[in-house]
Design an enzyme around this catalytic site. Structure first.
Site, short mmCIF file in Angstrom:
data_model
loop_
_atom_site.label_atom_id
_atom_site.label_comp_id
_atom_site.label_asym_id
_atom_site.label_seq_id
_atom_site.Cartn_x
_atom_site.Cartn_y
_atom_site.Cartn_z
N GLY A 7 -23.77 4.38 -1.43
CA GLY A 7 -24.92 5.28 -1.46
C GLY A 7 -24.77 6.43 -2.44
O GLY A 7 -25.64 7.29 -2.52
N SER A 47 -13.41 -5.32 0.79
CA SER A 47 -14.34 -4.66 -0.13
C SER A 47 -15.81 -5.00 0.11
O SER A 47 -16.55 -5.31 -0.83
CB SER A 47 -13.97 -5.00 -1.59
OG SER A 47 -14.46 -4.02 -2.47
N TYR A 78 0.85 -1.19 0.00
CA TYR A 78 0.00 0.00 0.00
C TYR A 78 0.88 1.24 0.00
O TYR A 78 1.53 1.56 1.00
CB TYR A 78 -0.92 0.03 1.22
CG TYR A 78 -1.94 -1.09 1.28
CD1 TYR A 78 -2.27 -1.84 0.16
CD2 TYR A 78 -2.61 -1.39 2.46
CE1 TYR A 78 -3.20 -2.87 0.22
CE2 TYR A 78 -3.55 -2.40 2.52
CZ TYR A 78 -3.84 -3.13 1.40
OH TYR A 78 -4.77 -4.15 1.47
N LEU A 107 -18.07 -3.00 0.63
CA LEU A 107 -18.86 -1.97 -0.07
C LEU A 107 -18.62 -2.02 -1.57
O LEU A 107 -18.98 -1.10 -2.30
CB LEU A 107 -18.53 -0.58 0.47
CG LEU A 107 -18.85 -0.33 1.95
CD1 LEU A 107 -18.54 1.11 2.33
CD2 LEU A 107 -20.30 -0.67 2.27
N ALA A 108 -18.01 -3.11 -2.03
CA ALA A 108 -17.81 -3.35 -3.47
C ALA A 108 -17.07 -2.20 -4.14
O ALA A 108 -17.44 -1.75 -5.22
CB ALA A 108 -19.15 -3.59 -4.16
N GLY A 109 -16.00 -1.75 -3.49
CA GLY A 109 -15.19 -0.69 -4.08
C GLY A 109 -15.93 0.62 -4.24
O GLY A 109 -15.63 1.41 -5.14
N GLY A 110 -16.92 0.88 -3.38
CA GLY A 110 -17.66 2.14 -3.42
C GLY A 110 -19.01 2.04 -4.11
O GLY A 110 -19.84 2.97 -4.00
N LEU A 156 -21.48 0.35 -3.21
CA LEU A 156 -22.53 0.28 -2.19
C LEU A 156 -22.38 1.38 -1.14
O LEU A 156 -22.78 1.22 -0.01
CB LEU A 156 -22.50 -1.11 -1.52
CG LEU A 156 -22.73 -2.28 -2.47
CD1 LEU A 156 -22.55 -3.61 -1.76
CD2 LEU A 156 -24.13 -2.20 -3.10
#
Length: 346
Positions: free
Chosen positions: A219, A210, A58, A212-215, A217
């Site tokens: 919103g 992940s 990273y 949130l599925a890479g953003g 999910l």
């Protein structure tokens, strides 16, 4: 966070918070303000998060350095996890991978950057089929005996690779991996078929990345509104370009999930995180906030319980075991990527 919310890390006896703070977005890959990144880490710890996950690759060590700075005076309160495997040099092919040579060398660099004398969970970031798993486990077992690491973990291993590592550890008298980090979200459910049942069978702690599925999910995507532009579209178009057929299908699922979250009186973020935490194999879900606002939006999910009818609706939108876009699997076996591995050479 009350003691009622602590969860078991497989069969290790270690108790962990429902959320793990992932730190990939601290440093050059995301938030370049080190002081703010440290504040975000401290806020997560103050909120009861007791697992911090990073990796050498990273921002090529920068994330580990930020984590090391943030944990001064608080190291003993944290289950600290990091990973090796990714390339740490553009010129030297041996500065990366899963060889004994690299593992023994790189753990010292991670310890230095993290400002600690031991790592709680040292994880193989990805499989490397050309490296014998016994080579890797042998090096990691030596590090356990030396007290430099406490546990061995893997990330994004196929079910067969998880089983192979357990078998080799038993037959060769190596320390065995006790955790696995798979990609898992409502939009990427393939691991429900084999990875999660295999992890349960061997008593592994599961730390999904992940959720949130890479953003997808987060919103940000709402029906009738233009899809927001994301830097991820340039970096990972296969996963994030909304113009591709696979991602258009993801977008339709996101719209339906947002409607469901609204009906349930939840944010889509909490719906997505609570869904991942519902699986009995999951120990703690890895979140990866870049800002304090993103962190705050994800905290408190341990108070959310999804009713059976909501879970059933999720299954209707994305059936169990389904990953809408193959690019979200996180690892492509060489046999699928390299044609020479599935054809007779003539």
């Amino acid at each position: 966070m009350t003691t009622d919310h602590w969860r078991s890390l497989g069969t290790t006896g270690v108790r962990v918070s429902p959320l793990t703070l992932g730190t990939m977005m601290f440093g050059a890959w995301g938030n370049t303000d080190h002081a703010e990144s440290v504040r975000i880490i401290h806020r997560a710890l103050d909120a009861g998060v007791n697992v911090v996950d990073t990796a050498d690759v990273y921002a090529r060590g920068e994330s580990e350095e930020i984590v090391g700075r943030a944990l001064k005076g608080r190291r003993d309160d944290v289950v600290l996890a990091t990973k090796f495997h990714g390339a740490m040099s553009d010129d030297d092919p041996n500065q990366g991978g899963n060889s004994r040579r690299w593992v023994i060398r790189e753990v010292e660099s991670s310890l230095r950057r993290l400002q600690t004398d031991h790592i709680d969970i040292y994880q193989v970031h990805r499989p490397r089929p050309e490296a014998d798993i016994d080579e890797t486990l042998g090096a990691l077992s030596d590090l356990v005996r030396q007290g430099k690491i406490r546990y061995i973990g893997t990330s994004t291993f196929l079910p067969s690779q998880i089983v192979e590592a357990q078998w080799v550890a038993e037959r060769r008298h190596r320390e065995r991996p006790v955790t696995e980090q798979p990609p898992y979200s409502i939009l990427a459910r393939e691991v429900e078929r084999d990875v999660l049942p295999t992890a349960e069978k061997y008593g592994l702690g599961v730390l999904p990345w992940s959720p949130l599925a890479g953003g997808w999910l987060s919103g940000r995507y709402r029906r009738g509104e233009d899809a927001p532009v994301s830097s991820r579209q340039q970096r990972q178009p296969a996963r994030h370009d909304p113009r591709s057929p696979e991602n258009r299908r993801k977008l339709e699922a996101v719209y339906a999930l947002q409607d469901l979250a609204d009906e349930a009186g939840l944010s889509l973020i909490h719906l997505a995180l609570a869904f991942v935490l519902e699986h009995p194999a999951v120990s703690s879900a890895i979140i990866g906030p870049r800002t304090m606002e993103q962190l705050e939006s994800q905290l408190g999910v341990e108070k959310v319980t999804l009713p059976r009818d909501v879970l059933d609706r999720i299954d209707e939108i994305v059936p169990p075991g389904t990953t809408i876009n193959d690019a979200d699997r996180g690892y492509a076996p060489p046999a699928l990527v390299d044609p020479d591995r599935r054809r007779i050479r003539r």
